[in-house]
Design a protein around this motif. Structure first.
Motif, PDB file in Angstrom:
ATOM      1  N   THR A 268       0.856  -0.766   0.376  1.00  0.00           N
ATOM      2  CA  THR A 268       0.040   0.185   0.140  1.00  0.00           C
ATOM      3  C   THR A 268       0.952   1.516  -0.066  1.00  0.00           C
ATOM      4  N   GLU A 271       2.215   1.669  -3.381  1.00  0.00           N
ATOM      5  CA  GLU A 271       1.476   2.750  -4.627  1.00  0.00           C
ATOM      6  C   GLU A 271       1.325   3.767  -4.382  1.00  0.00           C
ATOM      7  N   LYS A 275       2.207   6.983  -6.539  1.00  0.00           N
ATOM      8  CA  LYS A 275       1.013   8.368  -7.187  1.00  0.00           C
ATOM      9  C   LYS A 275       1.600   9.351  -6.109  1.00  0.00           C
TER      10      LYS A 275
END
Length: 474
Positions: A268, A271, A275
């Motif tokens: 997580t 990611e 981003k």
């Protein structure tokens, strides 16, 4: 009356149940011609129905599966010594093929705690085994993990299926891995290993059976004397060990769960970082975000002559090349004679342009004319820049939150390791805690879970701590 309580433990097939049959014959005056049987065997059915425990669901021919599914007790008295009572507790065999070791150990602990005290713990081992097999190792390690140090002085060792001179098992290994037994006994129960038809009609074999029988009876006498010399010892430490073992197992499972969460948190976080990097790049690229835009405008063009122009309608010249001195004197300016108020009274005279219809005051004279123009401009779009700034900030904040979550989970696993280590140290205090196959299985799951962590640095950190704990046990 004095009651002696004796716990029989050992691997599956070692001969605990056969030992019960030997004891039955001693206390109930059995003989080769009148064999007393409390536990059914391959060649002998039960004769002592009053102390029989039904275990018919087991195959007596299968030596890899325990013939005892739970703890059975056999209480004996000897007519010569009525003041003494012996309670032998036959326990489930360990290292059997049914994979019930943990449950069997729990049954042994429960029974020991229930008895309140024990005079002796008797390890029953097959004396024919020449090497320290995995089965023996697993049995001893498993029992070590639950055996209180307080009962070390109450240990007895019986080596079955052998005589002292022909024994293959190395007692030194038992001393090294468990403790020095108060005494060691050798007993060869050949009468229960053969069908009576084999030796009853053979004089030589019959003599061997009789000799072996008498020798076994003497061993039992010495065995019982050793039990009488053992002081009764409380079994409350069994419960403490059991509770600590349960805590240890629970803490390992919690650590496995938390490590799994760490891996999810790492994914997580990755990611979120990706981003954030993308949004930062967009923000960088739109710092001077512009777009092309066409706009129309009015352009004043000089002329050699004067024109009458209306402010309201600049693109349409009311009177081009007008030679009047003043706007009012232009022939296009007429006087409106029809204007009246509501009450019928007349308004003051007012001039208006017959070309555009606007009043005289909206007009002016100038040597120019107005035309429409169009051009393209580059304009900074603030709203777009603000949008990408907001996204980039939110992404950075989200990445920081994910990193914080990961650190919290890492700290939680650290606490689990500390608690696991504490449980191990507590167990070492009251038992000869060792790395048995059950604990090895739990640590293997722990290592496999740690191996799945995608971040190599964090994975190595977790594995290093796990190996360190393992090393402290071994």
């Amino acid at each position: 009356m004095t009651q002696f309580k004796i716990l029989l433990v050992g691997e599956t097939g070692a001969g605990k149940s056969t030992l019960i049959n030997v004891l039955t014959n001693y206390f109930r005056n059995g003989s080769p011609d009148n064999i007393k049987v409390a536990v059914r065997s391959k060649y002998h059915d039960v004769t002592e129905k009053d102390i029989e425990h039904v275990v018919s669901e087991f195959d007596v021919n299968d030596q890899t599966s325990s013939q005892t599914s739970r703890c059975f007790q056999y209480v004996f008295k000897y007519s010569k010594y009525p003041e003494y009572e012996y309670k032998f507790i036959d326990t489930p065999g360990l290292s059997d093929t049914n994979g019930q070791d943990r449950r069997n150990l729990e049954l042994i602990v429960e029974k020991a705690v229930e008895e309140k005290y024990l005079n002796s713990i008797v390890f029953v081992i097959n004396g024919k085994q020449a090497r320290y097999s995995d089965a023996i190792k697993n049995t001893i390690n498993g029992l070590n993990n639950y055996l209180p140090k307080a009962l070390n002085n109450n240990l007895l060792l019986i080596l079955t299926k052998t005589q002292k001179l022909g024994c293959n098992f190395q007692v030194d290994l038992f001393v090294k891995e468990v403790a020095a037994p108060k005494d060691v006994f050798y007993i060869d129960n050949i009468i229960f290993s053969n069908h009576p038809n084999v030796w009853q009609k053979d004089t030589e074999l019959r003599e061997e059976i009789d000799f072996n029988w008498k020798k076994s009876q003497k061993v039992i006498i010495n065995f019982l004397n050793a039990i009488k010399k053992s002081e009764p010892t409380s079994t409350e430490d069994f419960q403490k060990i059991s509770d600590l073992q349960r805590d240890l197992n629970d803490r390992i499972n919690i650590a496995i769960s938390e490590i799994g969460k760490i891996n999810c948190a790492i994914i997580t976080l990755t990611e979120a970082k990706n981003k954030s990097a993308i949004d930062d790049e967009y923000l960088k690229n739109t710092a001077n975000f512009v777009e092309s835009k066409k706009i129309e405008y009015l352009e004043y063009v000089e002329t050699d002559y004067e024109n009458i122009i209306c402010v309201k309608h600049p693109l349409n010249i009311c009177h081009e090349n007008c030679d009047a001195w003043f706007v009012a004197s232009c022939h296009l300016m007429k006087v409106n004679l029809k204007l009246k108020l509501v009450d019928g009274s007349k308004l003051p005279l007012k001039q208006y342009c017959t070309s555009c219809g606007c009043g005289k005051s909206w007009h002016y004279k100038s040597k120019c004319k107005v035309s429409k123009g169009c051009k393209t401009i580059q304009e900074l779009i603030e709203s777009k820049h603000e949008e990408f700034t907001s996204k980039a900030v939110n992404s950075r904040v989200n990445a920081k939150i994910k990193l914080s979550d990961l650190e919290v989970l890492t700290s939680s696993v650290e606490e689990c390791y500390d608690k696991i280590q504490q449980s191990i140290e507590d167990l070492k205090t009251i038992s000869r805690f060792s790395f048995d196959k059950i604990l090895q299985s739990a640590f293997n799951k722990l290592k496999i879970t740690a191996e799945s962590i995608t971040d190599s640095e964090r994975k190595n950190m977790q594995l290093e701590k796990i190996f360190k704990i393992e090393k402290s046990i071994k």
